[in-house]
Design a protein around this motif. Sequence first.
Motif, PDB file in Angstrom:
ATOM      1  N   TYR A   8       0.820  -1.219   0.000  1.00 61.34           N
ATOM      2  CA  TYR A   8       0.000   0.000   0.000  1.00 61.34           C
ATOM      3  C   TYR A   8       0.848   1.260   0.000  1.00 61.34           C
ATOM      4  O   TYR A   8       0.462   2.274  -0.574  1.00 61.34           O
ATOM      5  CB  TYR A   8      -0.946   0.003   1.204  1.00 61.34           C
ATOM      6  N   PHE A  19     -10.216   4.387  -7.789  1.00 65.54           N
ATOM      7  CA  PHE A  19     -10.716   5.385  -8.730  1.00 65.54           C
ATOM      8  C   PHE A  19     -11.273   4.709  -9.977  1.00 65.54           C
ATOM      9  O   PHE A  19     -11.344   5.334 -11.024  1.00 65.54           O
ATOM     10  CB  PHE A  19      -9.596   6.369  -9.078  1.00 65.54           C
ATOM     11  N   ARG A  58      -1.840   9.744   2.094  1.00 65.77           N
ATOM     12  CA  ARG A  58      -2.153   8.650   1.159  1.00 65.77           C
ATOM     13  C   ARG A  58      -3.515   8.042   1.483  1.00 65.77           C
ATOM     14  O   ARG A  58      -4.338   7.825   0.605  1.00 65.77           O
ATOM     15  CB  ARG A  58      -1.041   7.601   1.250  1.00 65.77           C
ATOM     16  N   GLN A  59      -3.741   7.746   2.753  1.00 66.46           N
ATOM     17  CA  GLN A  59      -4.997   7.116   3.151  1.00 66.46           C
ATOM     18  C   GLN A  59      -6.194   8.037   2.927  1.00 66.46           C
ATOM     19  O   GLN A  59      -7.244   7.613   2.480  1.00 66.46           O
ATOM     20  CB  GLN A  59      -4.944   6.718   4.627  1.00 66.46           C
ATOM     21  N   SER A  67      -6.450  10.451   0.816  1.00 60.51           N
ATOM     22  CA  SER A  67      -6.672  10.748  -0.603  1.00 60.51           C
ATOM     23  C   SER A  67      -7.233   9.557  -1.353  1.00 60.51           C
ATOM     24  O   SER A  67      -7.637   9.686  -2.506  1.00 60.51           O
ATOM     25  CB  SER A  67      -5.349  11.164  -1.256  1.00 60.51           C
ATOM     26  N   ASP A  68      -7.238   8.415  -0.708  1.00 65.10           N
ATOM     27  CA  ASP A  68      -7.708   7.186  -1.350  1.00 65.10           C
ATOM     28  C   ASP A  68      -9.140   6.925  -0.898  1.00 65.10           C
ATOM     29  O   ASP A  68      -9.384   6.598   0.266  1.00 65.10           O
ATOM     30  CB  ASP A  68      -6.788   6.033  -0.921  1.00 65.10           C
TER      31      ASP A  68
END
Lengths: 429, 429, 429, 429
Positions: B180, B389, D193-194, D196-197
């Motif tokens: 990740y 996405f 990161r988290q 934005s995901d």
Amino acid sequence: MNTSNNTTRLATFERVESQVRSYSRSFPKMFDRAVGATIFDDKGRAYTDFLAGCSSLNYGHNQPDLKAALIDYISADGIAHGLDMFTRAKEKFLASFERHILTPRGLDYQVQFTGPTGANAVEAALKLARKATGRDNVIAFTNGFHGVTLGALAATGNGKHRQGAATPLSGVTRAAFDGYYGPDVNTADMLERQLSDPSSGMDAPAAILVETVQGEGGLNAASAEWLRQIEAIARRHGALFIIDDIQAGCGRTGGFFSFDGMGLTPDIVTMAKSLSGMGLPLAVTLIKPEYDTWKPAEHNGTFRGNNHAFITAAAALETFWADGGFEAEVARKAAYLSERLEAIADAHGLRTKGRGMMQGVETQGGEQAQAICKLCFDKGLIIEASGSFDEVVKILAPLTISQKQLAAGLDIVDAAFGAVLGSQLAAAE
Amino acid sequence: MNTSNNTTRLATFERVESQVRSYSRSFPKMFDRAVGATIFDDKGRAYTDFLAGCSSLNYGHNQPDLKAALIDYISADGIAHGLDMFTRAKEKFLASFERHILTPRGLDYQVQFTGPTGANAVEAALKLARKATGRDNVIAFTNGFHGVTLGALAATGNGKHRQGAATPLSGVTRAAFDGYYGPDVNTADMLERQLSDPSSGMDAPAAILVETVQGEGGLNAASAEWLRQIEAIARRHGALFIIDDIQAGCGRTGGFFSFDGMGLTPDIVTMAKSLSGMGLPLAVTLIKPEYDTWKPAEHNGTFRGNNHAFITAAAALETFWADGGFEAEVARKAAYLSERLEAIADAHGLRTKGRGMMQGVETQGGEQAQAICKLCFDKGLIIEASGSFDEVVKILAPLTISQKQLAAGLDIVDAAFGAVLGSQLAAAE
Amino acid sequence: MNTSNNTTRLATFERVESQVRSYSRSFPKMFDRAVGATIFDDKGRAYTDFLAGCSSLNYGHNQPDLKAALIDYISADGIAHGLDMFTRAKEKFLASFERHILTPRGLDYQVQFTGPTGANAVEAALKLARKATGRDNVIAFTNGFHGVTLGALAATGNGKHRQGAATPLSGVTRAAFDGYYGPDVNTADMLERQLSDPSSGMDAPAAILVETVQGEGGLNAASAEWLRQIEAIARRHGALFIIDDIQAGCGRTGGFFSFDGMGLTPDIVTMAKSLSGMGLPLAVTLIKPEYDTWKPAEHNGTFRGNNHAFITAAAALETFWADGGFEAEVARKAAYLSERLEAIADAHGLRTKGRGMMQGVETQGGEQAQAICKLCFDKGLIIEASGSFDEVVKILAPLTISQKQLAAGLDIVDAAFGAVLGSQLAAAE
Amino acid sequence: MNTSNNTTRLATFERVESQVRSYSRSFPKMFDRAVGATIFDDKGRAYTDFLAGCSSLNYGHNQPDLKAALIDYISADGIAHGLDMFTRAKEKFLASFERHILTPRGLDYQVQFTGPTGANAVEAALKLARKATGRDNVIAFTNGFHGVTLGALAATGNGKHRQGAATPLSGVTRAAFDGYYGPDVNTADMLERQLSDPSSGMDAPAAILVETVQGEGGLNAASAEWLRQIEAIARRHGALFIIDDIQAGCGRTGGFFSFDGMGLTPDIVTMAKSLSGMGLPLAVTLIKPEYDTWKPAEHNGTFRGNNHAFITAAAALETFWADGGFEAEVARKAAYLSERLEAIADAHGLRTKGRGMMQGVETQGGEQAQAICKLCFDKGLIIEASGSFDEVVKILAPLTISQKQLAAGLDIVDAAFGAVLGSQLAAAE
């Protein structure tokens, strides 16, 4: 058929199936075929089915029209699994449902195909109500049963199932069902009192979720007047009024909806069990258009397009609900059932419970009811008890059962009551 | 077939079906029949199915052996709906499952038939883990997908689905999946660090729940080494190790279980989708005997005895898993698929993702992937994208697809990538 | 004193203090000094205090013995902040509490010094009950008030405070307080019914948490009989019986504990407000030894060792509770208060509520009560309303108030009722 | 003073005080008076206080100016308990706070007086953030400590305290603090990161709650750069940025706010501990005006008007923060502290942690640290350890301590490290 003996074959279950199995403990036979109200074990013995898949087989086992439609469909390579794509089978079901169910009742529900379990339909309904209102709290009732996935389970009253979660259940406030505190206390007034009191501690509800007859809860039947009062309370306090018609719907209490003719227009209705007509997994959530605010796939599930079930469900609607004949037939049988159960109840100083083809006799306790059910099974009748203490012997015969088989089954019930309560009388003396 | 035109018939859906419908928006045709990897619309046009019911149709549509077994069963009035009673059909499935799946792998799982949806199997697994450990916290991973009922949804990463709950989701702590934070960060080490630190704020877990390949999450494939490390962490910290094999199992990645040959022995495995073999609703939870602590019916559900599905599932096991032939065939096709996808990826500076017959190409974003899928559909190929996405074009062809049809389908994909990325290049210049 | 004028100085609050301020809106004066039942604003105007810090100043403002003890302590550099170390001041308090409160009543509670707020004591009590029972569910009552931190707030009934959380509150089930559904409905019987029904949906409780008189809830006073029934229900169902005596304790209803002489032995008692005697922050949780299962510091807080408060609390115990004189004095004043309030109520067709020195008159609604309180303030009396609709004008005078000042204050109340209800009559005519 | 011997008097605690007591186990003496950095037991023995009420006594015990102001106030019958009414004492505090703290820093916070505990201030902050954003999820960090009431406890990392709740804690997602995975991993990037995901499973946050130096967590000091990145992440994702400055504020790390000069403007700041200056209970939540959306009394509490604390807090601001002298003095002492601790650490191959007057030495484990602290206490120094394993020997001396007493205290620490690590070396050889 297989030549291995019964012992060997039941051993497979002992060896490989989880301890969670339940009905097989009450009815420890290997079942094989079933037609109408009759189910056969692998020795060929016939049993009358007064359980009917817990009301999932209202039209009986392998009803000929439904069976034929399904075989035709499979033979023609009809799509079995269709996700939520448009299919001929789904269109057929929706068109029939609109024609025979919605339009005649002046309803304009949008049909959501949820995952094919009743619990999943309830989960979808609760999500929608929370979305629609921006509120978290759902009001559900004492002795209600709505499924055992975490969202639905929070609304279910049964303690064994609740403890099974092994985690606290939240988001639901409990209110007392019609008659819970006896005939003299109007529990709807109590709910209104709490909701009108800003310091009662009952948060403004997203929804009020109710069964018209609590099947698992012990065949508690709410009066139309009480239900109308609950609906009015929901409207007054900005909550959605949701009827869980999973067990009581599809003709079980007479009409297609258990609330037909009561002057109710729930915002959401959940259906499953007998909807497919043949016992195949199918569940829907019926939603007033103004609350159908789902984004595409916001609630989804792999098996929401069970096309075999669409085919049998459409056939069931065409066969049973295109005119009023079936409804009249159910009413006649229900009257007969009432008469017989009242006679049994009267003979033992007990009372009947329930409504339509969803009635039973409240015994003096779970042990007594178990003894009666066991005796019935020995005599070739499959029947179970429900209620907080499993104290209500419950008749859920297929609605299509013949008068003769219904009478014969009730004879067995009658005799079992006599044997158990008689022997108890004898033991007490 | 029906003579009404397409417009009229799609209007039924517009009028009566909920806005939640989704795939029908991407593939706005009325589908009708399907055989193998081909699905036909009501105009008779054939589409190659690279979606396969999201991996629910690993053996293709209406596989002849399964179809025949089912028609035979229905014709003989085999029980359709059996609650959780012992039936011949269930015994057949259990015996086949034991013989072809469990015994060869030295596994002694107890099989629980949950409600017939993957989410329901996950709900059951999480309940058991919480019961077994007396702990509440479940660790699930970034981009994981486990269903949308409230208990399973708490473990699901997808934001759209989470928001659909319209209520806070609790009981789950998120950990980072393999890779990740990029190839240089070992996320299993990070999890170990948190669990070993009594003040990390991560409560002692009841379970660690993981997919070996995250299908909905974008075809993220965990390495065997990482999975073994996660299993070791679960053991060390007293948590059950649960593999959700709903999408990746049943041969999709090669073996029957997606973790075959990895040296893993999960405490619980959840299965659904292709388990019935024909797309019929069926789900099971496989439980190590020491954790099978259910009370009878503690977790229940009306449709947990979907006997039609038992019949097709047993037939699928006999047909495909009695020897190693099918597995070898899938391996060959998977190698071919890898080769083709790598060529496509290389041509456009992209990368492939996934494992076995569960692979795809990561595009530069959701819009690009949508354009590719749309173009494929115009050319007669049903395919979708997944990922955070929707950026990964995902190939989920039936495992039984012919080499020729697979190649032809991939030609369409290749051309679509060329058209979309080429035209984008052109637009950019 | 400062020479700036009032407008300027109130402007500081307007500019710098949060909008959450509340009493300053009802009593928009700058207060300065206070002695006994009199509070002075910075213009030197005297007000009689019928609010008494919401029952935090039962012995009045700056009671001379307490004040002297505190000044002596500070002057001698007594420790102010002691975490939870052993200090002379804490020993003094504990020894006095044991001698004058516990021993005479035959109680062997362990005293826990929680963070110095009532809410913190409630949080500690609920944690202990959950630890002791391994259960999550706490039963609290309609119109109960237990504080606004998240754990305590779940038990609080007030809707405004609940909404302030902006997150769902869980872990508490609501039951109806004594008399909630009118005098003819025994709400304890209803609770027993629900707890005895395994499918009622009310999970087995860790605790039943109750106030004997609901101060914020509108001066609802439970009968001793009802409270004994609730205690018996708690015992029968394995729950801890917790009395929140934060507002009603410390002599407010007559005895030191509001439940003195009722034949109750709660498992846990929470206290705060008047415990320090001088309005200093202090809170304790009294725990039966068998439930005092805390690990060291498991529940902690920086200010749990407020030694100034220990000094004044010990002085209050020595001054007021070493013999029965004070209790007799409070009883006399309470009788006088009852008499006066009944006269007021009778004059306007209203009813009194409450018990001891915690009584009031229920008006016809919040607006009326506000008008009365406002008029009182204009005449130099500080008084507020409580209840679901702020409809109960509440007298919470210091217990040490002189007969003369009490009478004069009640004259103002009497006149205000006359003016408001008279003028409303006039307006209505 | 009391003539009873020590044994007898400690027996009161054994008999009456709850098992939750903690510091009294490490420092089993009866303490009595305290001045500056010195605390005396009832035998008259003097101890140097390197604990300072866990940073609640930054200005030392009974600081003369504060003590005098308080005695004057009480002597003049100043109001002690004022609910949230306007009082002269509160105005004095607010005006000083505005003049010396807010205005010079260009801050326009609104000051909310919460219940007088740090946990209560945190509870208020989280409520406001959830109200402001309509979101539930709060992001807090590994090893963070924010209090033990249920709302704050959910944000606290400490496992012992979390388990004390005996109920699941929800509404908080954990992120890794600066340096948690070692110096090479930027944990702020991981959080970004988290967030934005959309499928990470981390719900959109209402707030990010952080300490600049984690006092209880083991003196982990975040870099200014990391904190700015966290603030930027909060802004980008629509979350409030909350700094919990309860332990690190009021000069402990140098400036009044621990984040002074870092280029940060948190939306909410929580303060307590040393705010009153003399160890009296006082807590505030500082709120940017646009988020001060409280309804009157929406968050309340009986002791939110602790006027004694307002008096000492105002005096502390006038005495220490009217000019830069104190800040410079603290900086000098902190530099000396660093130098001494680095020498100790270097001598034993250990490392120092923390910032300003909030530093310590990380030992090889909790047992070692306990041995050192115990030895110090024997030598007349009160000191404790913190961290996940209580492995960091922590110096929290009063900021006002004389250079001489600080040096002498550090000599004791130095010797204790020598004795314990030396003896361990000896034992190992």
